[in-house]
Design an enzyme around this catalytic site. Structure first.
Site, PDB file in Angstrom:
ATOM      1  NE  ARG A 155      -3.886  -3.346   8.867  1.00  0.00           N
ATOM      2  CZ  ARG A 155      -4.206  -4.003   7.734  1.00  0.00           C
ATOM      3  NH1 ARG A 155      -3.224  -4.249   7.017  1.00  0.00           N
ATOM      4  NH2 ARG A 155      -5.547  -4.043   7.301  1.00  0.00           N
ATOM      5  CB  SER A 167      -8.074   9.632  -9.878  1.00  0.00           C
ATOM      6  OG  SER A 167      -8.093   9.526  -8.708  1.00  0.00           O
ATOM      7  CB  SER A 190       1.001  -0.473   2.665  1.00  0.00           C
ATOM      8  OG  SER A 190       1.712  -1.428   3.019  1.00  0.00           O
ATOM      9  N   GLY A 191      -1.533  -2.487   3.718  1.00  0.00           N
ATOM     10  CA  GLY A 191      -2.565  -3.231   3.285  1.00  0.00           C
ATOM     11  C   GLY A 191      -3.905  -2.892   3.401  1.00  0.00           C
ATOM     12  CB  CYS A 197      -1.513  -9.416   0.939  1.00  0.00           C
ATOM     13  SG  CYS A 197      -2.515  -8.868   2.309  1.00  0.00           S
ATOM     14  N   GLY A 255      -4.109   4.097  -6.978  1.00  0.00           N
ATOM     15  CA  GLY A 255      -4.101   3.363  -5.844  1.00  0.00           C
ATOM     16  C   GLY A 255      -2.576   2.685  -5.448  1.00  0.00           C
ATOM     17  CG  HIS A 291       1.704  -8.235   5.262  1.00  0.00           C
ATOM     18  ND1 HIS A 291       1.330  -6.774   5.570  1.00  0.00           N
ATOM     19  CD2 HIS A 291       0.215  -8.353   4.595  1.00  0.00           C
ATOM     20  CE1 HIS A 291       0.267  -6.182   5.267  1.00  0.00           C
ATOM     21  NE2 HIS A 291      -0.320  -7.268   4.574  1.00  0.00           N
ATOM     22  NE  ARG A 306      -8.832 -12.253  -2.585  1.00  0.00           N
ATOM     23  CZ  ARG A 306      -8.378 -11.306  -1.910  1.00  0.00           C
ATOM     24  NH1 ARG A 306      -8.703 -11.583  -0.562  1.00  0.00           N
ATOM     25  NH2 ARG A 306      -7.761 -10.539  -2.068  1.00  0.00           N
TER      26      ARG A 306
END
Length: 338
Positions: A237, A41, A161-162, A131, A13, A244, A100
């Protein structure tokens, strides 16, 4: 130990690829590196330190072979395999949101709360923050420690890309089609992202905020260990591939001038200040942050609407400091304790 055996989960990834690059760039003391991914993969070969390593299937891997597992394959994968790895003696550094909010699992930004990394011993799992939270708190921590912060208003402008490789491909495809006068379809981003701004990252919650926005609230309070701090985010976004950006407005406990804030941040770890408006010097995500490790800060100014207010513009590479680099910085502190 002089060397540590490491597994990267989600090795094919976007974040997994950057993890492999950063391990090599920072000369992390890797003994054996195992690259893990889905059955689809498995068998792919990737390069590390001049060697070709075959990607193995995650579901059959024996985690007792490694001391550190860098997970970045989505919350569903982490929920199933991170506890398995942890019970096998592997310390998991998880880049998803799954752990988290668990009070038993430390949530770490090394520049802010590395003293909490040792709490991993309760579960053998360490969580990597969102992020957007990471870059914001690297920037705000020196101010928080000096004068306190009572309130944070933040608007993020987040690269596609996030949302993963497929979101990057979607932006490229939509852009090409629109420039050719063709219609576009949206599968990954909720609405057309090319030439647009979409204020929708994560599912909407009952309070009207998105999950991405609420992550910033919950994570800021946990990392700062301060339930009183008020956080009001809007996450957007934008049609940028990497990097970012954040417009951050804070109210401090006691007044801090823009000049003093600038001096404070110039000496802060992990931070680069670019702030000379006379020469139009300020950081942008694409030109300054992409491929770089620091969090960049500019447009530091006092809030004309609040006596104790400060405004900052913060940019960072979301795949590096926002994900892969932060995980490996955690690992660098961790290996001193193993």
């Amino acid at each position: 130990m002089d060397q540590f055996d490491v597994a990267i989960v989600g090795a094919t990834g976007a974040v997994g690829e950057v993890m492999r690059e950063i391990l090599e760039q920072r000369k992390f003391p890797v003994g054996n590196l195992y690259l893990l991914a889905s059955e689809k993969s498995a068998g792919t070969r990737l390069q590390f330190e001049g060697k070709s390593i075959m990607v193995e299937e995650l579901s059959t891997f024996d985690f007792s072979k490694v001391q550190i597992g860098l997970f970045s394959a989505g919350g569903t994968v982490s929920s199933e395999f991170a506890p398995t790895a942890a019970s096998a003696g592997c310390v998991v550094i998880d880049n998803t949101s799954y752990f988290r909010q668990d009070p038993e699992i430390p949530l770490i930004v090394p520049e802010v709360n590395s003293h909490r990394i040792g709490d991993y011993s309760k579960s053998n799992i360490i969580a990597n923050p969102n992020c957007s939270t990471i870059q914001m708190l690297v920037a705000l921590n020196p101010i928080y420690e000096t004068v306190g912060i009572e309130r944070i208003n933040i608007c993020t402008y987040q690269a596609v890309s996030g949302a993963g490789k497929r979101a990057v491909e979607e932006l490229a495809t939509q852009t090409a089609r629109l420039l050719s006068g063709q219609p576009v379809e949206s599968e990954i981003i909720p609405k057309q992202i090319a030439f647009n701004a979409v204020p929708h990252i994560g599912d909407f919650q009952e309070n009207g905020y998105t999950l991405e926005e609420m992550k910033m609230v919950w994570e800021t309070r946990k990392i700062f260990e301060d339930e009183s701090i008020q956080v009001n985010p809007t996450c957007v976004r934008i049609p940028v591939f990497h990097g970012h950006s954040e417009a951050v407005h804070i109210e401090t406990g006691t007044k801090l001038s823009a000049q003093d804030a600038r001096k404070l941040l110039q000496s802060a770890p992990g931070v680069v200040v670019i702030d000379d408006t006379a020469d139009s010097e300020y950081p942008t995500a694409v030109l300054e942050s992409v491929g770089k490790d620091p969090v960049f800060i500019g447009r530091i100014r006092e809030d004309i609407s609040s006596e104790r207010g400060l405004n900052l513009w913060i940019v960072s590479d979301n795949l590096r400091k926002g994900a892969a680099l932060n995980s490996i910085q955690i690992a660098e502190v961790l290996i001193k304790q193993l």
